[in-house]
Design a protein around this motif. Structure first.
Motif, PDB file in Angstrom:
ATOM      1  N   TYR A  78       7.710   1.620   7.979  1.00  0.00           N
ATOM      2  CA  TYR A  78       6.924   2.357   6.992  1.00  0.00           C
ATOM      3  C   TYR A  78       5.443   2.007   7.061  1.00  0.00           C
ATOM      4  O   TYR A  78       4.600   2.807   6.665  1.00  0.00           O
ATOM      5  CB  TYR A  78       7.398   2.022   5.569  1.00  0.00           C
ATOM      6  N   GLY A  79       5.147   0.792   7.488  1.00  0.00           N
ATOM      7  CA  GLY A  79       3.775   0.311   7.381  1.00  0.00           C
ATOM      8  C   GLY A  79       3.159  -0.037   8.720  1.00  0.00           C
ATOM      9  O   GLY A  79       3.572   0.455   9.775  1.00  0.00           O
ATOM     10  N   SER A  80       2.165  -0.912   8.679  1.00  0.00           N
ATOM     11  CA  SER A  80       1.419  -1.323   9.873  1.00  0.00           C
ATOM     12  C   SER A  80       2.184  -2.441  10.572  1.00  0.00           C
ATOM     13  O   SER A  80       2.074  -3.610  10.200  1.00  0.00           O
ATOM     14  CB  SER A  80       0.018  -1.802   9.478  1.00  0.00           C
ATOM     15  N   LEU A  81       2.944  -2.097  11.601  1.00  0.00           N
ATOM     16  CA  LEU A  81       3.837  -3.055  12.241  1.00  0.00           C
ATOM     17  C   LEU A  81       3.093  -4.178  12.953  1.00  0.00           C
ATOM     18  O   LEU A  81       3.666  -5.240  13.194  1.00  0.00           O
ATOM     19  CB  LEU A  81       4.749  -2.334  13.237  1.00  0.00           C
ATOM     20  N   LEU A  82       1.830  -3.961  13.300  1.00  0.00           N
ATOM     21  CA  LEU A  82       1.083  -4.987  14.017  1.00  0.00           C
ATOM     22  C   LEU A  82       0.326  -5.927  13.082  1.00  0.00           C
ATOM     23  O   LEU A  82      -0.375  -6.826  13.540  1.00  0.00           O
ATOM     24  CB  LEU A  82       0.113  -4.340  15.013  1.00  0.00           C
ATOM     25  N   ALA A  83       0.474  -5.728  11.777  1.00  0.00           N
ATOM     26  CA  ALA A  83      -0.156  -6.626  10.808  1.00  0.00           C
ATOM     27  C   ALA A  83       0.702  -7.878  10.617  1.00  0.00           C
ATOM     28  O   ALA A  83       1.887  -7.902  10.949  1.00  0.00           O
ATOM     29  CB  ALA A  83      -0.335  -5.911   9.472  1.00  0.00           C
ATOM     30  N   LYS A  84       0.101  -8.930  10.069  1.00  0.00           N
ATOM     31  CA  LYS A  84       0.841 -10.148   9.768  1.00  0.00           C
ATOM     32  C   LYS A  84       1.787  -9.914   8.592  1.00  0.00           C
ATOM     33  O   LYS A  84       1.636  -8.966   7.835  1.00  0.00           O
ATOM     34  CB  LYS A  84      -0.133 -11.287   9.457  1.00  0.00           C
ATOM     35  N   ARG A  85       2.760 -10.835   8.435  1.00  0.00           N
ATOM     36  CA  ARG A  85       3.810 -10.648   7.429  1.00  0.00           C
ATOM     37  C   ARG A  85       3.254 -10.418   6.029  1.00  0.00           C
ATOM     38  O   ARG A  85       3.654  -9.460   5.347  1.00  0.00           O
ATOM     39  CB  ARG A  85       4.745 -11.870   7.431  1.00  0.00           C
ATOM     40  N   ASP A  86       2.327 -11.262   5.577  1.00  0.00           N
ATOM     41  CA  ASP A  86       1.812 -11.128   4.217  1.00  0.00           C
ATOM     42  C   ASP A  86       1.058  -9.813   4.035  1.00  0.00           C
ATOM     43  O   ASP A  86       1.123  -9.194   2.963  1.00  0.00           O
ATOM     44  CB  ASP A  86       0.901 -12.303   3.872  1.00  0.00           C
ATOM     45  N   GLU A  87       0.354  -9.369   5.070  1.00  0.00           N
ATOM     46  CA  GLU A  87      -0.369  -8.095   5.005  1.00  0.00           C
ATOM     47  C   GLU A  87       0.610  -6.926   4.955  1.00  0.00           C
ATOM     48  O   GLU A  87       0.388  -5.954   4.226  1.00  0.00           O
ATOM     49  CB  GLU A  87      -1.289  -7.967   6.218  1.00  0.00           C
ATOM     50  N   ARG A  88       1.692  -7.014   5.735  1.00  0.00           N
ATOM     51  CA  ARG A  88       2.700  -5.944   5.717  1.00  0.00           C
ATOM     52  C   ARG A  88       3.350  -5.851   4.344  1.00  0.00           C
ATOM     53  O   ARG A  88       3.545  -4.758   3.799  1.00  0.00           O
ATOM     54  CB  ARG A  88       3.769  -6.194   6.789  1.00  0.00           C
ATOM     55  N   ARG A  89       3.713  -7.002   3.795  1.00  0.00           N
ATOM     56  CA  ARG A  89       4.360  -6.995   2.487  1.00  0.00           C
ATOM     57  C   ARG A  89       3.444  -6.424   1.410  1.00  0.00           C
ATOM     58  O   ARG A  89       3.891  -5.678   0.533  1.00  0.00           O
ATOM     59  CB  ARG A  89       4.793  -8.420   2.119  1.00  0.00           C
ATOM     60  N   GLU A  90       2.160  -6.766   1.468  1.00  0.00           N
ATOM     61  CA  GLU A  90       1.212  -6.240   0.485  1.00  0.00           C
ATOM     62  C   GLU A  90       1.110  -4.727   0.594  1.00  0.00           C
ATOM     63  O   GLU A  90       1.100  -4.017  -0.422  1.00  0.00           O
ATOM     64  CB  GLU A  90      -0.157  -6.889   0.702  1.00  0.00           C
ATOM     65  N   GLU A  91       1.041  -4.218   1.824  1.00  0.00           N
ATOM     66  CA  GLU A  91       0.944  -2.772   2.032  1.00  0.00           C
ATOM     67  C   GLU A  91       2.191  -2.053   1.526  1.00  0.00           C
ATOM     68  O   GLU A  91       2.099  -1.016   0.846  1.00  0.00           O
ATOM     69  CB  GLU A  91       0.746  -2.474   3.518  1.00  0.00           C
ATOM     70  N   LEU A  92       3.369  -2.596   1.839  1.00  0.00           N
ATOM     71  CA  LEU A  92       4.614  -1.950   1.436  1.00  0.00           C
ATOM     72  C   LEU A  92       4.792  -1.989  -0.081  1.00  0.00           C
ATOM     73  O   LEU A  92       5.300  -1.033  -0.676  1.00  0.00           O
ATOM     74  CB  LEU A  92       5.801  -2.618   2.140  1.00  0.00           C
ATOM     75  N   TRP A  93       4.352  -3.075  -0.712  1.00  0.00           N
ATOM     76  CA  TRP A  93       4.435  -3.132  -2.172  1.00  0.00           C
ATOM     77  C   TRP A  93       3.485  -2.117  -2.800  1.00  0.00           C
ATOM     78  O   TRP A  93       3.845  -1.422  -3.753  1.00  0.00           O
ATOM     79  CB  TRP A  93       4.124  -4.534  -2.680  1.00  0.00           C
ATOM     80  N   ARG A  94       2.288  -2.021  -2.254  1.00  0.00           N
ATOM     81  CA  ARG A  94       1.294  -1.101  -2.796  1.00  0.00           C
ATOM     82  C   ARG A  94       1.743   0.357  -2.652  1.00  0.00           C
ATOM     83  O   ARG A  94       1.560   1.159  -3.571  1.00  0.00           O
ATOM     84  CB  ARG A  94      -0.045  -1.324  -2.085  1.00  0.00           C
ATOM     85  N   LYS A  95       2.336   0.693  -1.518  1.00  0.00           N
ATOM     86  CA  LYS A  95       2.701   2.082  -1.253  1.00  0.00           C
ATOM     87  C   LYS A  95       4.089   2.451  -1.755  1.00  0.00           C
ATOM     88  O   LYS A  95       4.321   3.595  -2.172  1.00  0.00           O
ATOM     89  CB  LYS A  95       2.631   2.361   0.254  1.00  0.00           C
ATOM     90  N   PHE A  96       5.033   1.479  -1.697  1.00  0.00           N
ATOM     91  CA  PHE A  96       6.433   1.832  -1.960  1.00  0.00           C
ATOM     92  C   PHE A  96       7.125   0.937  -2.986  1.00  0.00           C
ATOM     93  O   PHE A  96       8.316   1.102  -3.248  1.00  0.00           O
ATOM     94  CB  PHE A  96       7.229   1.804  -0.643  1.00  0.00           C
ATOM     95  N   LYS A  97       6.392  -0.038  -3.535  1.00  0.00           N
ATOM     96  CA  LYS A  97       6.884  -0.861  -4.642  1.00  0.00           C
ATOM     97  C   LYS A  97       8.142  -1.664  -4.298  1.00  0.00           C
ATOM     98  O   LYS A  97       9.053  -1.795  -5.113  1.00  0.00           O
ATOM     99  CB  LYS A  97       7.153   0.024  -5.877  1.00  0.00           C
TER     100      LYS A  97
END
Length: 235
Positions: A155-174
């Motif tokens: 769903y998100g930016s697969l090349l980002a670090k774990r904490d960045e991916r989690r932040e993006e997924l929480w922001r977009k998909f809760k």
């Protein structure tokens, strides 16, 4: 869900099942080989980047009663912050165009009856790509998949670090991602983050080659890893 449409999914070797902690998800009822097309689907409805609840309602008005029922059966993670129709769309939208690792965003997004049922993983076993010729999204296995496995896309930016991916997924998909990659700990997590960061830099450096000849470009990226291997793309 209409029996005929579910049969179509079954004929492709897939089933919609309850997934613990995730709601519904797509599960393989036959094996798939790496590179094999798993499924393809036309969107139920599409919207551009300036969409709002009024534009989604207008698109729904052009759908059949059955299609509207299918749309409203999809999950809405934005129920507390957005009008119902826009919330469902934003929860389930897939890019109908060229999202990529370089920050380009597809100008059109679509909701799919089955495609929107694929759950997320930061180590996905399926890739989704828009085919502008057939006007459908194509789901393709990126590794061998066994019977009983859940099929997941990123769903998100697969090349980002774990904490960045989690932040993006929480922001977009809760939701807090608890996929295999996000549950890594200590040195394994550090190694995964380093590989993704390295890939992000290399993909950026080889962006022209990747667009012109993807397999050659990926080969150039992989030789930067020690030892040189195409498994470098395994996060």
């Amino acid at each position: 869900m209409e029996d005929t449409k579910r049969q179509l999914l079954t004929d492709c070797g897939l089933d919609i099942q309850d997934i613990s902690g995730k709601g519904k998800g797509v599960v393989a009822i036959r094996s798939f080989s790496r590179g094999e097309i798993v499924f393809s689907e036309h969107p139920l409805l599409t919207q551009n980047l300036t969409r709002n609840n009024t534009t989604v309602l207008s698109a729904l008005a052009e759908c059949t009663a059955v299609q509207r029922e299918q749309f409203y059966s999809l999950y809405n993670c934005h129920a507390d912050t957005l009008p119902a129709e826009l919330g469902i769309f934003e929860t389930n939208v897939l890019p109908c165009g060229g999202n990529d690792a370089h920050g380009h965003v597809a100008k059109l997004g679509g909701v799919f009856l089955f495609g929107s049922r694929f759950n997320s993983s930061c180590k996905p076993n399926v890739n989704n790509r828009w085919d502008g010729g057939t006007r459908e999204v194509v789901f393709r296995a990126v590794r061998d998949i066994e019977v009983g496995e859940e099929l997941c896309i990123g769903y998100g930016s697969l090349l980002a670090k774990r904490d960045e991916r989690r932040e993006e997924l929480w922001r977009k998909f809760k939701f807090e991602c608890r996929c295999e990659a996000c549950m890594l700990q200590d040195q394994d997590l550090a190694d995964s983050d380093t590989r993704r960061e390295c890939l992000q830099i290399l993909f950026r450096e080889h962006s022209k080659r990747l667009r012109g000849d993807p397999m050659e470009g990926i080969g150039e990226v992989c030789i930067h890893f020690e030892p040189p291997t195409t498994n470098a793309l395994d996060f």
